[in-house]
Design a protein around this motif. Structure first.
Motif, PDB file in Angstrom:
ATOM      1  N   GLY A 153     -88.110 -81.090 -34.501  1.00 43.64           N
ATOM      2  CA  GLY A 153     -86.915 -80.347 -34.148  1.00 43.64           C
ATOM      3  C   GLY A 153     -86.055 -81.165 -33.206  1.00 43.64           C
ATOM      4  N   THR A 154     -85.016 -80.537 -32.667  1.00 44.76           N
ATOM      5  CA  THR A 154     -84.105 -81.173 -31.726  1.00 44.76           C
ATOM      6  C   THR A 154     -84.045 -80.306 -30.484  1.00 44.76           C
ATOM      7  N   PHE A 155     -84.401 -80.852 -29.321  1.00 46.76           N
ATOM      8  CA  PHE A 155     -84.596 -80.024 -28.139  1.00 46.76           C
ATOM      9  C   PHE A 155     -83.689 -80.456 -26.991  1.00 46.76           C
ATOM     10  N   THR A 156     -82.394 -80.431 -27.290  1.00 47.72           N
ATOM     11  CA  THR A 156     -81.401 -80.706 -26.266  1.00 47.72           C
ATOM     12  C   THR A 156     -81.359 -79.549 -25.267  1.00 47.72           C
ATOM     13  N   ASP A 157     -80.629 -79.762 -24.178  1.00 51.00           N
ATOM     14  CA  ASP A 157     -80.587 -78.787 -23.090  1.00 51.00           C
ATOM     15  C   ASP A 157     -80.205 -77.401 -23.598  1.00 51.00           C
ATOM     16  N   GLY A 158     -80.996 -76.399 -23.223  1.00 46.49           N
ATOM     17  CA  GLY A 158     -80.719 -75.020 -23.593  1.00 46.49           C
ATOM     18  C   GLY A 158     -81.333 -74.581 -24.906  1.00 46.49           C
ATOM     19  N   THR A 159     -81.931 -75.500 -25.649  1.00 54.05           N
ATOM     20  CA  THR A 159     -82.556 -75.136 -26.925  1.00 54.05           C
ATOM     21  C   THR A 159     -83.894 -74.454 -26.666  1.00 54.05           C
ATOM     22  N   PRO A 160     -84.134 -73.283 -27.238  1.00 48.69           N
ATOM     23  CA  PRO A 160     -85.435 -72.636 -27.057  1.00 48.69           C
ATOM     24  C   PRO A 160     -86.555 -73.492 -27.662  1.00 48.69           C
ATOM     25  N   VAL A 161     -87.638 -73.608 -26.930  1.00 48.16           N
ATOM     26  CA  VAL A 161     -88.815 -74.320 -27.428  1.00 48.16           C
ATOM     27  C   VAL A 161     -89.891 -73.287 -27.709  1.00 48.16           C
ATOM     28  N   PRO A 162     -90.373 -73.192 -28.942  1.00 45.60           N
ATOM     29  CA  PRO A 162     -91.372 -72.164 -29.272  1.00 45.60           C
ATOM     30  C   PRO A 162     -92.640 -72.305 -28.428  1.00 45.60           C
ATOM     31  N   PRO A 163     -93.117 -71.219 -27.828  1.00 49.08           N
ATOM     32  CA  PRO A 163     -94.349 -71.293 -27.038  1.00 49.08           C
ATOM     33  C   PRO A 163     -95.537 -71.834 -27.837  1.00 49.08           C
ATOM     34  N   ALA A 164     -95.601 -71.516 -29.129  1.00 47.82           N
ATOM     35  CA  ALA A 164     -96.704 -72.028 -29.946  1.00 47.82           C
ATOM     36  C   ALA A 164     -96.682 -73.551 -30.000  1.00 47.82           C
ATOM     37  N   MET A 165     -95.496 -74.122 -29.971  1.00 43.62           N
ATOM     38  CA  MET A 165     -95.362 -75.584 -29.999  1.00 43.62           C
ATOM     39  C   MET A 165     -95.856 -76.197 -28.690  1.00 43.62           C
ATOM     40  N   THR A 166     -95.423 -75.656 -27.553  1.00 41.44           N
ATOM     41  CA  THR A 166     -95.841 -76.236 -26.280  1.00 41.44           C
ATOM     42  C   THR A 166     -97.340 -76.041 -26.046  1.00 41.44           C
ATOM     43  N   GLU A 167     -97.884 -74.914 -26.491  1.00 43.68           N
ATOM     44  CA  GLU A 167     -99.330 -74.704 -26.361  1.00 43.68           C
ATOM     45  C   GLU A 167    -100.097 -75.738 -27.175  1.00 43.68           C
ATOM     46  N   ALA A 168     -99.621 -76.027 -28.391  1.00 45.91           N
ATOM     47  CA  ALA A 168    -100.293 -77.013 -29.240  1.00 45.91           C
ATOM     48  C   ALA A 168    -100.186 -78.415 -28.643  1.00 45.91           C
ATOM     49  N   ILE A 169     -99.033 -78.740 -28.076  1.00 41.36           N
ATOM     50  CA  ILE A 169     -98.860 -80.055 -27.440  1.00 41.36           C
ATOM     51  C   ILE A 169     -99.817 -80.197 -26.264  1.00 41.36           C
ATOM     52  N   ALA A 170     -99.915 -79.153 -25.439  1.00 36.38           N
ATOM     53  CA  ALA A 170    -100.830 -79.191 -24.291  1.00 36.38           C
ATOM     54  C   ALA A 170    -102.271 -79.346 -24.741  1.00 36.38           C
ATOM     55  N   ALA A 171    -102.667 -78.615 -25.777  1.00 38.78           N
ATOM     56  CA  ALA A 171    -104.044 -78.692 -26.278  1.00 38.78           C
ATOM     57  C   ALA A 171    -104.346 -80.080 -26.829  1.00 38.78           C
ATOM     58  N   LEU A 172    -103.401 -80.645 -27.560  1.00 38.44           N
ATOM     59  CA  LEU A 172    -103.592 -81.970 -28.137  1.00 38.44           C
ATOM     60  C   LEU A 172    -103.687 -83.027 -27.043  1.00 38.44           C
ATOM     61  N   ALA A 173    -102.796 -82.954 -26.049  1.00 32.39           N
ATOM     62  CA  ALA A 173    -102.824 -83.912 -24.949  1.00 32.39           C
ATOM     63  C   ALA A 173    -104.117 -83.800 -24.148  1.00 32.39           C
ATOM     64  N   ALA A 174    -104.548 -82.573 -23.889  1.00 34.51           N
ATOM     65  CA  ALA A 174    -105.793 -82.375 -23.142  1.00 34.51           C
ATOM     66  C   ALA A 174    -106.972 -83.013 -23.864  1.00 34.51           C
ATOM     67  N   TRP A 175    -107.007 -82.839 -25.168  1.00 30.58           N
ATOM     68  CA  TRP A 175    -108.103 -83.385 -25.972  1.00 30.58           C
ATOM     69  C   TRP A 175    -108.071 -84.917 -26.000  1.00 30.58           C
ATOM     70  N   LYS A 176    -106.887 -85.516 -26.177  1.00 31.28           N
ATOM     71  CA  LYS A 176    -106.802 -86.975 -26.277  1.00 31.28           C
ATOM     72  C   LYS A 176    -107.030 -87.660 -24.930  1.00 31.28           C
ATOM     73  N   LEU A 177    -106.610 -87.039 -23.842  1.00 28.20           N
ATOM     74  CA  LEU A 177    -106.765 -87.663 -22.527  1.00 28.20           C
ATOM     75  C   LEU A 177    -108.148 -87.439 -21.922  1.00 28.20           C
ATOM     76  N   GLY A 178    -108.856 -86.418 -22.391  1.00 27.56           N
ATOM     77  CA  GLY A 178    -110.121 -86.048 -21.790  1.00 27.56           C
ATOM     78  C   GLY A 178    -111.183 -87.125 -21.759  1.00 27.56           C
ATOM     79  N   PRO A 179    -111.463 -87.804 -22.883  1.00 24.90           N
ATOM     80  CA  PRO A 179    -112.540 -88.792 -22.880  1.00 24.90           C
ATOM     81  C   PRO A 179    -112.341 -89.928 -21.880  1.00 24.90           C
ATOM     82  N   GLY A 180    -111.100 -90.251 -21.541  1.00 23.15           N
ATOM     83  CA  GLY A 180    -110.831 -91.298 -20.559  1.00 23.15           C
ATOM     84  C   GLY A 180    -110.832 -90.799 -19.132  1.00 23.15           C
ATOM     85  N   GLY A 181    -111.130 -89.514 -18.949  1.00 16.67           N
ATOM     86  CA  GLY A 181    -111.140 -88.946 -17.609  1.00 16.67           C
ATOM     87  C   GLY A 181    -109.763 -88.840 -16.997  1.00 16.67           C
TER      88      GLY A 181
END
Length: 243
Positions: A153-181
């Motif tokens: 998508g395109t997320f310029t200033d003021g564009t709504p960001v779906p909560p499902a998207m940010t939750e998935a990004i957080a989950a993915l980042a948590a998983w990828k960063l975890g093994p490296g501590g």
């Protein structure tokens, strides 16, 4: 969105990155990455394999996959494509991005390691294995020891960001960063592999462990709406790691 139109709007995010130099970025220790203590394993989110969106389409020449030893940071992108799409159409959108990057631009593959749609579905992007530290082509100068996540998508200033998207990004980042501590709220230090980034080749630069594309490269990507949500995404990722 017809394929020709999609190629026409193709990614402000992507046009600013090239695969060259992607394989030489080094990571150096930083005291804050004493956030890099012990592994904090987060649950792996459901990831749709690339075979799903590639099904029945032309594939392009791909150089051998290059790996780093760990993922120490995540760079967040947006694809600069329309926001009002049916999530059932996501595979076709990714195919269009792939055709633009690996076909028209003759990159070795799609640049992003992962893509996330507005419904929170995570897709495997670049080949090489979602469990491994695949070197991508998403953030000029800082592709090694990092993962590139693209929000569709395109997320310029003021564009709504779906909560499902940010939750998935957080989950993915948590998983990828975890093994490296790596604490998603902390900082890491990376060395630029070339002078096309914001930093001259060989320069050591400090980043949040979850950073925006614009932090490493001169671009508006991932858009101000997503940049403003990075603090909450970092906090949620840390929570998912049990911190």
């Amino acid at each position: 969105m017809p394929g020709a139109l999609a190629l026409g709007v193709l990614v402000l995010c992507a046009v600013t990155v090239r695969p060259e130099g992607a394989h030489r970025t080094a990571a150096v220790p930083t005291r804050q990455a004493a956030a890099r203590d012990a592994p904090h394993f987060a649950t792996r989110p459901r990831i749709v394999p690339r075979a799903t969106w590639l099904a029945g389409t032309e594939t392009y020449h791909r150089d051998p996959v290059t790996y780093a030893d760990r993922v120490e940071a995540v760079f967040l992108h947006h694809t600069d494509t329309p926001n009002r799409y049916d999530c059932a159409d996501t595979p076709r959108i990714i195919r269009t991005l792939y055709a633009g990057q690996a076909g028209t631009k003759e990159w070795d593959d799609i640049g992003y390691n992962f893509l996330v749609d507005r419904c929170g579905t995570v897709y495997e992007g670049r080949a090489g294995g979602v469990d491994r530290a695949v070197v991508g082509a998403h953030t000029q100068g800082f592709n090694r020891n990092t993962a590139g996540i693209a929000a569709i998508g395109t997320f310029t200033d003021g564009t709504p960001v779906p909560p499902a998207m940010t939750e998935a990004i957080a989950a993915l980042a948590a998983w990828k960063l975890g093994p490296g501590g790596i604490d998603p709220r902390g900082h890491v230090r990376l060395v630029s592999s070339n002078s096309l980034s914001r930093y001259k080749a060989g320069t050591s630069a400090e980043f949040f462990a979850i950073a925006g594309h614009r932090d490493g490269y001169e671009t508006f990507c991932p858009g101000q709406a997503l940049m403003s949500l990075l603090p909450s995404i970092r906090a949620r990722a840390a929570e998912l790691q049990g911190r």
